[in-house]
Design a protein around this motif. Structure first.
Motif, PDB file in Angstrom:
ATOM      1  N   GLU A 169      35.689  47.280  36.297  1.00 34.94           N
ATOM      2  CA  GLU A 169      36.055  46.734  34.987  1.00 34.94           C
ATOM      3  C   GLU A 169      37.559  46.552  34.882  1.00 34.94           C
ATOM      4  O   GLU A 169      38.041  45.663  34.169  1.00 34.94           O
ATOM      5  N   THR A 170      38.312  47.372  35.586  1.00 38.75           N
ATOM      6  CA  THR A 170      39.776  47.238  35.594  1.00 38.75           C
ATOM      7  C   THR A 170      40.182  45.906  36.209  1.00 38.75           C
ATOM      8  O   THR A 170      41.120  45.244  35.734  1.00 38.75           O
ATOM      9  N   ILE A 171      39.490  45.508  37.270  1.00 38.74           N
ATOM     10  CA  ILE A 171      39.778  44.218  37.901  1.00 38.74           C
ATOM     11  C   ILE A 171      39.459  43.084  36.932  1.00 38.74           C
ATOM     12  O   ILE A 171      40.249  42.140  36.770  1.00 38.74           O
ATOM     13  N   LYS A 172      38.324  43.168  36.262  1.00 41.03           N
ATOM     14  CA  LYS A 172      37.951  42.132  35.298  1.00 41.03           C
ATOM     15  C   LYS A 172      39.009  42.005  34.202  1.00 41.03           C
ATOM     16  O   LYS A 172      39.379  40.898  33.798  1.00 41.03           O
ATOM     17  N   GLN A 173      39.471  43.144  33.722  1.00 44.24           N
ATOM     18  CA  GLN A 173      40.474  43.144  32.659  1.00 44.24           C
ATOM     19  C   GLN A 173      41.752  42.468  33.126  1.00 44.24           C
ATOM     20  O   GLN A 173      42.352  41.663  32.396  1.00 44.24           O
ATOM     21  N   ARG A 174      42.189  42.779  34.355  1.00 48.11           N
ATOM     22  CA  ARG A 174      43.419  42.182  34.882  1.00 48.11           C
ATOM     23  C   ARG A 174      43.270  40.680  35.076  1.00 48.11           C
ATOM     24  O   ARG A 174      44.176  39.904  34.755  1.00 48.11           O
TER      25      ARG A 174
END
Length: 283
Positions: free
Chosen positions: A240-245
């Motif tokens: 989810e961190t990748i999606k947010q970035r």
């Protein structure tokens, strides 16, 4: 006013919410696992990953057959008797599905078929472009509509990073030597659609958190993508961190609509968990 009905295959990974909102008809492709034939969209992707963990093999996939298309088009015509069907299909360079649709359409009136020369989010991008055209002009001449869509087909760009070299190796897409080297160096091959064919174009090194961002920036540098919409594809397991970035970068770059698409069984069979991709249409 005659009604247009858009249709496509499950290999588009078209979100169900968009299909329902725009009355887009979706026909399933096939995933074969443990000797059993499953309809794509009816097989939980997690079961594919569990199958690989258990057997170190990946399922095989197959096209929608002619009979299935005949029944599919017949059902549309029964539900919408005066409709004009616009079928936007999975690339003919990677599946027999589009050819089967052509054969099935021979006896169907008022049907037009377009080979999107793309898969997953790239195919969805073409379908949704057709939606946009029809929203602007619901009474557009069918031939004119096809011409407008076909202009955008070669301008539709898809780039995808598989989440697992294990799946590529199990599917025979990388040699053992290349797999070992890639695993040690944390190499991730970029898969793109070139003239409708899936081609490995670049190699990225490092963790997906860095590689996904680098892919996105490279993609935007290489292609002048229409800022109205961009599609991000992910297979289960992407952070989810990748999606947010990625969302942050897309917002910074001026993309008005950012649509996330979960890869279904058909695509996840080849990608493995944690894959990431981008699709859009050049201006």
């Amino acid at each position: 006013m005659r009604k247009f009905i858009l249709s496509t295959e499950s290999g588009a990974d078209l979100p169900e919410s968009l299909a329902k909102r725009h009355n887009i008809q979706v026909i399933p492709m096939h995933v074969i696992m443990d000797g059993q034939d499953y309809l794509d969209g009816h097989l939980p992707v997690k079961e594919i990953y569990e199958f690989y963990d258990r057997t170190k093999k990946i399922p095989s996939t197959s096209a929608t057959n002619v009979h299935e298309y005949q029944e599919f088009f017949k059902k549309i015509k029964t539900e919408f008797p005066d409709s004009i069907i616009i079928h936007i299909g999975y690339t003919s360079k990677a599946s027999a599905s589009f050819q089967n649709a052509l054969l099935a359409a021979e006896d169907v009136d008022d049907i037009f078929l377009i080979d999107a020369l793309n898969v997953t989010g790239g195919l969805t991008a073409v379908v949704m472009y057709a939606v946009t055209l029809l929203e602007k002009d619901p009474e557009m001449n069918p031939v004119h509509l096809l011409e407008k869509i076909e202009v955008k087909v070669p301008k539709t760009r898809l780039a995808f990073l598989p989440g697992s070299l294990d799946f590529l190796r199990a599917g025979g897409r990388v040699s053992n030597m290349a797999y070992l080297g890639g695993a040690l160096l944390k190499i991730k091959p970029c898969i793109e659609l070139v003239d409708g064919k899936l081609v490995s174009t670049k190699k990225y090194h490092g963790k997906m958190s860095k590689v996904a961002e680098k892919l996105f920036l490279d993609y935007l540098q290489q292609y002048e993508i229409d800022r109205q919409k961009i599609y991000f594809i992910y297979s289960i397991g992407l952070s989810e961190t990748i999606k947010q970035r990625i969302n942050e970068i897309a917002l910074e770059k001026g993309f008005e609509n950012r649509i996330w698409i979960e890869a279904g069984a058909m695509i996840s069979t080849h990608s493995g968990p944690g894959g990431f991709g981008i699709a859009g249409i050049e201006v």
